[in-house]
Write a protein that holds these residues in place. Structure first.
Motif, mmCIF file in Angstrom:
data_model
loop_
_atom_site.group_PDB
_atom_site.id
_atom_site.type_symbol
_atom_site.label_atom_id
_atom_site.label_comp_id
_atom_site.label_asym_id
_atom_site.label_seq_id
_atom_site.Cartn_x
_atom_site.Cartn_y
_atom_site.Cartn_z
ATOM 1 N N ALA A 22 -56.235 -101.412 -16.579
ATOM 2 C CA ALA A 22 -55.700 -100.071 -16.843
ATOM 3 C C ALA A 22 -56.810 -99.081 -17.168
ATOM 4 O O ALA A 22 -56.841 -97.958 -16.661
ATOM 5 C CB ALA A 22 -54.692 -100.142 -17.986
ATOM 6 N N LEU A 25 -61.778 -95.464 -14.262
ATOM 7 C CA LEU A 25 -62.170 -94.090 -13.965
ATOM 8 C C LEU A 25 -61.039 -93.132 -14.276
ATOM 9 O O LEU A 25 -61.267 -91.975 -14.613
ATOM 10 C CB LEU A 25 -62.561 -93.989 -12.490
ATOM 11 C CG LEU A 25 -63.753 -94.867 -12.103
ATOM 12 C CD1 LEU A 25 -63.923 -94.904 -10.596
ATOM 13 C CD2 LEU A 25 -65.017 -94.354 -12.765
ATOM 14 N N GLY A 26 -59.800 -93.609 -14.175
ATOM 15 C CA GLY A 26 -58.634 -92.782 -14.494
ATOM 16 C C GLY A 26 -58.690 -92.266 -15.920
ATOM 17 O O GLY A 26 -58.348 -91.107 -16.180
ATOM 18 N N ASN A 27 -59.117 -93.107 -16.836
ATOM 19 C CA ASN A 27 -59.167 -92.698 -18.244
ATOM 20 C C ASN A 27 -60.373 -91.830 -18.534
ATOM 21 O O ASN A 27 -60.298 -90.867 -19.279
ATOM 22 C CB ASN A 27 -59.296 -93.915 -19.167
ATOM 23 C CG ASN A 27 -58.201 -94.906 -18.956
ATOM 24 O OD1 ASN A 27 -58.024 -95.414 -17.852
ATOM 25 N ND2 ASN A 27 -57.439 -95.171 -19.987
ATOM 26 N N TYR A 105 -61.739 -96.424 -4.418
ATOM 27 C CA TYR A 105 -62.099 -96.505 -5.843
ATOM 28 C C TYR A 105 -63.479 -97.136 -5.987
ATOM 29 O O TYR A 105 -64.291 -96.743 -6.819
ATOM 30 C CB TYR A 105 -61.041 -97.348 -6.544
ATOM 31 C CG TYR A 105 -61.038 -97.303 -8.057
ATOM 32 C CD1 TYR A 105 -60.242 -96.390 -8.740
ATOM 33 C CD2 TYR A 105 -61.794 -98.204 -8.813
ATOM 34 C CE1 TYR A 105 -60.204 -96.372 -10.122
ATOM 35 C CE2 TYR A 105 -61.755 -98.187 -10.194
ATOM 36 C CZ TYR A 105 -60.961 -97.263 -10.842
ATOM 37 O OH TYR A 105 -60.919 -97.251 -12.211
ATOM 38 N N PHE A 227 -51.185 -93.943 -12.575
ATOM 39 C CA PHE A 227 -52.489 -94.391 -12.106
ATOM 40 C C PHE A 227 -53.255 -95.055 -13.236
ATOM 41 O O PHE A 227 -53.835 -96.130 -13.077
ATOM 42 C CB PHE A 227 -53.287 -93.203 -11.559
ATOM 43 C CG PHE A 227 -54.569 -93.608 -10.895
ATOM 44 C CD1 PHE A 227 -54.567 -94.120 -9.606
ATOM 45 C CD2 PHE A 227 -55.786 -93.495 -11.555
ATOM 46 C CE1 PHE A 227 -55.739 -94.508 -8.995
ATOM 47 C CE2 PHE A 227 -56.970 -93.876 -10.948
ATOM 48 C CZ PHE A 227 -56.944 -94.381 -9.664
ATOM 49 N N SER A 228 -53.210 -94.426 -14.400
ATOM 50 C CA SER A 228 -53.992 -94.930 -15.515
ATOM 51 C C SER A 228 -53.499 -96.294 -15.991
ATOM 52 O O SER A 228 -54.289 -97.133 -16.406
ATOM 53 C CB SER A 228 -53.965 -93.932 -16.666
ATOM 54 O OG SER A 228 -54.808 -94.371 -17.696
ATOM 55 N N SER A 230 -52.341 -98.569 -14.120
ATOM 56 C CA SER A 230 -52.386 -99.499 -12.965
ATOM 57 C C SER A 230 -50.986 -99.916 -12.543
ATOM 58 O O SER A 230 -50.762 -101.047 -12.132
ATOM 59 C CB SER A 230 -53.169 -100.774 -13.289
ATOM 60 O OG SER A 230 -54.457 -100.499 -13.700
HETATM 61 N N1 PHE Z 1 -55.907 -97.861 -13.859
HETATM 62 C C1 PHE Z 1 -57.157 -97.722 -13.200
HETATM 63 C C2 PHE Z 1 -57.879 -96.520 -13.792
HETATM 64 O O1 PHE Z 1 -57.397 -95.877 -14.684
HETATM 65 C C3 PHE Z 1 -57.027 -97.579 -11.702
HETATM 66 C C4 PHE Z 1 -56.153 -98.610 -11.072
HETATM 67 C C5 PHE Z 1 -54.993 -98.231 -10.409
HETATM 68 C C6 PHE Z 1 -56.470 -99.957 -11.134
HETATM 69 C C7 PHE Z 1 -54.145 -99.166 -9.854
HETATM 70 C C8 PHE Z 1 -55.642 -100.906 -10.579
HETATM 71 C C9 PHE Z 1 -54.475 -100.511 -9.946
HETATM 72 O O2 PHE Z 1 -58.942 -96.191 -13.376
#
Ligand code: PHE
Length: 450
Positions: A22, A25-27, A105, A227-228, A230
């Motif tokens: 989780a 990069l999203g966070n 990603y 997204f964050s 996952s």
């Molecule tokens: N959650 C991860 C992030 O915040 C991105 C991600 C998305 C990973 C979906 C796995 C599945 O960067």
């Protein structure tokens, strides 16, 4: 032949690995710039509500599917739906999303690793304003050799961990990387908030300006929550499939969600106080990390050292996410095609590397090739995070709430839980059956047609 399935060595191992997926990069990259562009504290409040009303109940539902079936996304949906073609295909969409997300990603993750190298080399020493930093960034990201090289390196590291399996690879990596990540972040937060003039940044994160909120803010906050966390493509499902039925699933999910949210907020406290202290505006957009930041460190005492720490922590956060994406597709190929994990990972690493090439070149030789007005990278990101993830989320909710059904879901959920709370159970039921799927559907429709 039934493949011998690995399991997490401990409950904390699962929590750290899933939180590692989780947290990424999203966070650290996306959350702060969304906050900066959308009114600071007001956005944070909407985000927290999305996490509570939609994020947490969906995390529980997704992990539950995996833990009950103990299979990859396709196998899990097939088993619990008793071979329904439709639901098996839903699992397939998740695996497909895994390929797409990992391919682009990993390119950004590669940049982070590349910036560690550049920081150590001292490339930023003479870069003192954001415009120069922006030019430097365009030069690197537009250079095929540089981007593809670090794309390959990062894929190599990801494969290197997945190769060793769940408890020996993913869990060990998470147990080392996650505490280190937290430690590095705290060091940077302390550095930021102790700069002269940092208070303005802290106030920005604490005082909501509700006039900055409109429907777009809500859409962004909800999409970011997915997204964050996952969510919606089988990463948590796959990690949940290695979980013991004796562990408390609700408690684990809660821990994962809290850790992910905490780190996103911490990232805010890492950037904004420093940004304000240096007199910069908070609304820097996606360029924040690669354009503004590298030069910013030059104005901070011991900045050169903290710059290395920052890009290291960013790379570590990305790595625990890329391995979770890789595990989804690896679990699928090993279980559905009876391949050995070792062969599957090496093969898939090569395939995903190639899939990522057009995304990597989207910042250089292919920057003028547009599909629907976006570069290849832009299309992959939009399609995956704005369409595939929310769609996957709706399917997971409808599956657990209606098709597989609460009658079967709840006894499985309660396995490993001592002392149930009927009130909480009923709240979860209502959120999964009605509230969350309807809200996600509205968001999805807005994103496609809005
Ligand atoms: N959650 C991860 C992030 O915040 C991105 C991600 C998305 C990973 C979906 C796995 C599945 O960067």
């Amino acid at each position: 032949m039934e493949v011998e399935r690995d399991q997490w060595g401990s409950k904390i191992g699962f929590i750290l690995a899933a939180a590692g997926s989780a947290i990424g990069l999203g966070n650290i990259w996306k959350f702060p710039y969304l906050v900066g562009e959308n009114g600071g504290a007001a956005f944070i409040i909407i985000y927290l509500l999305s996490i509570l009303i939609i994020g947490l109940p969906t995390v529980i539902a997704e992990v539950l599917i995996g833990r009950t079936a103990q299979k990859n996304p396709v196998g899990s949906f097939r088993q619990l739906s008793q071979n329904s073609l439709f639901w098996t295909a839903v699992g397939g969409i998740g695996v497909f999303a895994g390929f797409v997300i990992l391919s682009y990603y990993n390119v950004i993750a590669g940049w982070c690793a590349g910036y560690v190298v550049e920081s150590v080399k001292g490339s930023f020493a003479a870069i003192n304003d954001p415009a120069m930093a922006g030019e430097f960034f365009s030069g690197l990201s537009g250079n095929p050799l540089w981007t593809l090289g670090f794309h390959a390196l990062f894929m190599f590291m990801t494969v290197g961990i997945i190769y060793f399996g769940v408890s020996n690879g993913i869990e060990k990596a998470a147990k080392i990387l996650m505490p280190l990540l937290l430690f590095f972040m705290l060091a940077l937060v302390v550095r930021g908030v102790t700069l002269d003039g940092a208070q303005a940044g802290i106030a920005y994160l604490m005082k909501p300006d509700f006039s900055a909120i409109n429907e777009r803010t809500i859409l962004l906050a909800l999409g970011q929550a997915f997204f964050s966390l996952s969510l919606g493509m089988g990463a948590l499902l796959t990690y949940g499939s290695y979980m013991s039925k004796n562990d408390n699933l609700v408690n684990c999910s809660l821990n994962i969600v809290i850790l992910d949210t905490f780190i996103a907020l911490l990232a805010g406290f890492m950037f904004f106080p420093a940004l304000f202290a240096l007199g910069l505006h908070p609304d820097q957009g996606p360029a924040l990390i690669f354009n503004i930041l590298p030069s910013m460190f030059n104005a901070i005492p011991a900045g050169g050292f903290f710059r290395i720490i920052f890009f290291l922590l960013l790379s570590m956060a990305a790595l625990t996410s890329t391995i979770s994406l890789m595990e989804v597709i690896t679990a699928f190929f090993t279980e559905e095609f009876n391949l050995s994990r070792q062969k599957a990972t090496i093969f898939l690493g090569g395939v995903v590397f190639l899939l990522g090439v057009p995304s990597a070149l989207s910042f250089g030789p292919m920057r003028d090739i547009h599909i629907f007005g976006k570069t290849f990278f832009g299309v992959a990101d939009f399609f995956a995070s704005n369409i595939l993830l929310p769609l996957g989320g709706i399917f997971i909710l409808v599956f657990v709430g209606w098709f597989w059904g609460m009658k079967k879901a709840i006894p499985n959920l309660l396995q490993g839980i001592q002392g149930r709370s009927n009130i909480l159970l009923n709240i979860w039921k209502i959120l999964v059956k009605f509230v969350a799927p309807v809200l996600v559907l509205i968001v999805l429709l807005f994103k496609i047609f809005g």
